[in-house]
Design an enzyme around this catalytic site. Structure first.
Site: not given
Ligand code: NAD
Length: 506
Positions: A289, A390
């Site tokens: 992340c 993402e």
């Protein structure tokens, strides 16, 4: 021997009341070794009855655990930390087997988790509260930090040890009991942690593990016995978890996805910046992340930067994470690898310049493993899907900007706000960046600015739903409720009734 026998392909148990128990649900999900494509074992998909059994046990264990002095809790955590260290190689092997990252990276992620256990071991100091004498004549005031009750943690596949360790050591240190629901893709290390916690002296029922997917998560979010939910995962699920659990009156911290930008200013050391960026973009195959997935190349040095990154990335050793010399392993599942390849296709069709193409990966595990090589796009614009989404794979996109202002504006318009970094030799530029950027974690010449355990970890905007970050003092505040006590012990004669708002200071 651990209940997670790395040589069998059986179904994992749940861990409830300090024991391995078979799930009541008969539904299972396969766990694959991403480097070979083999199914290594099955994870049971717990149902509402399994979750309820864990909540009942954790509720019973809470009464005794909350009354256990923090210093005793701290000593158990210290012993737990020693056991985690002693089992470092076993954890690394399990993480690599189920996730795919390299052994060294897996051991590094364990170390970052151990640091949270070290932090949580300081709990007698962390929950001390405040005291003020004479807030009024003969009146004192003190605050206490008390546990919430049963808390639950729902964690993602990409850090099967570190992210659970962001949560349960702090929660149980503060006197809560805990139910961990790890990712169904790599749940085995959670069982090993639970076994070691018991060996360290943690009473039965304080830490429980249930495996599962949406069914188990929904049971946790809707169970009235659960008071706090910590979640880490993708943004759509984080939003869903936050909305559902807060509607049910629970305290929630839900950490979501990211699109982390690294700004490289023209005065930066290009060699240093390129080395930092490729580690942050391609380490763990981009499944972090805090991975850098977008570079903002400012000014005239863009061409040199892109060429330096390309040349270094092209030489990156890719292969099974348990083999020596490998720096980047496979992606977690075949579906995820195919999704990432689809993004590369879309970048090409949207007109970005494909500088390095990982789709044609050649190497060990190519036939059956879930591999894709490092991929680099230049001339990417904010309207492209490869910029907006993402991707969570080894795909780095380079956006060009003329000025620092333009770079800051681009990052601040992005809906995510987890991490960012700037590479520069200018203190003034760095200072402006850290002040104006709308992102929770900022690196200055540091590509992956993951805060140490005694600071808090958390993003802004769509990267976090809720008010408090994980670990550090924010973690302690998340897992405790503040109670403030105002006390009068006086030998003066009684003052009689008063019907006005008390103003103690007078
Ligand atoms: P995910 O959202 O698919 O899964 C996370 C957890 O939610 C898992 O335990 C999963 O079983 C559960 N889940 C999945 N679908 C669900 C549904 N429909 N309803 C209820 N629960 C559901 O995430 P992932 O693919 O495991 O992990 C990768 C994501 O996590 C990335 O987006 C990454 O950025 C994010 N992440 C964020 C941080 C952070 O600190 N912000 C840290 C690590 C990972």
């Amino acid at each position: 021997m651990s209940i997670v026998d790395t040589n069998t392909s059986g179904t994992l148990p749940l861990w409830i009341d300090g024991k391995a128990v078979a799930a009541q649900s008969k539904r299972t999900s396969p766990i694959t070794n991403p480097a070979t494509g083999e199914v290594v074992r099955q994870a049971p998909m717990a149902n509402a009855a399994d979750v309820d059994a864990a909540v009942q046990v954790a509720t019973r264990a809470f009464e005794e655990w909350r009354a256990t002095p923090p210093l005793r809790r701290s000593r158990i955590l210290t012993r737990f930390r020693e056991l985690l260290e002693a089992h470092r190689d076993e954890f690394a092997r399990l993480i690599t087997q189920e996730h795919g990252k390299t052994l060294a990276d897996a051991a590094g992620s364990l170390q970052r988790g151990i640091e949270v256990v070290e932090f949580a071991s300081g709990v007698p100091h962390l929950v001390k509260g405040e005291h003020a004498e004479d807030v009024g004549r003969g009146i004192d005031c003190h605050s206490m930090l008390q546990p919430l009750g049963v808390c639950a943690g729902i964690t993602p596949f990409n850090f099967p040890v570190m992210v659970p360790l962001w949560m349960f050591p702090v929660a149980i240190a503060c006197g809560n009991t805990f139910i961990l629901k790890p990712s169904e893709k790599d749940p085995s290390p959670s069982l090993l942690m639970a076994e070691l916690a018991k060996e360290a002296g943690l009473p039965d029922g304080v830490l429980n593990v249930v495996h599962g997917d949406k069914e188990a998560v929904d049971a946790l979010l809707n169970h009235p016995g659960i008071k706090g939910i910590s979640f880490v995962g993708s943004t759509p699920i984080a939003r869903y978890v936050y909305e559902t659990a807060t509607r049910n009156g629970k305290r929630v911290q839900a950490l979501g996805g990211a699109k982390n930008h690294a700004v490289v200013l023209p005065d930066a050391d290009i060699e240093f910046a390129a080395d930092a960026v490729i580690g942050a973009a391609y380490g763990s195959a981009g499944e972090r992340c805090m991975a850098i997935s977008a570079v903002v190349a400012v000014g005239a040095t863009g061409d040199q930067l892109v060429e330096t990154i390309r040349a270094k990335a092209a030489k990156l050793p890719v292969g099974p994470g348990d083999q020596p010399g490998i720096e980047m392993g496979p992606l977690v599942t075949r579906e995820h690898r195919d999704k990432v390849k689809g993004y590369v296709d879309s970048g090409v069709s949207e007109g970005a310049k494909l500088v390095l193409d990982g789709r044609a990966f050649e190497g060990a595990g190519r036939e059956s493993g879930f591999f894709i090589g490092p991929t680099l796009f230049d001339q990417v614009t904010p309207d492209m899907k490869i910029y907006q989404d993402e991707i969570f794979g080894p795909v780095l996109v380079v956006v060009r900007a003329e000025t620092l202002d333009e770079a800051i504006g681009l990052i601040n318009r992005n809906p995510y706000g987890n991490g960012t970094a700037i590479f520069t030799r200018s203190g003034g530029a760095a200072r402006r960046f850290q002040n104006e950027i709308e992102v929770g974690m900022v690196g200055i010449n540091v590509p992956i600015p993951v805060p140490m355990a005694f600071f808090s970890f958390g993003g802004w905007k769509n990267s976090l739903f809720g008010d408090l970050h994980v670990h550090g003092m924010e973690g302690v505040y998340f897992y405790t409720r503040t109670k403030v006590v105002t006390t009068r012990w006086t030998e003066d004669k009684p003052v009689g009734s008063s019907f006005v708002m008390p103003t103690l200071g007078r």
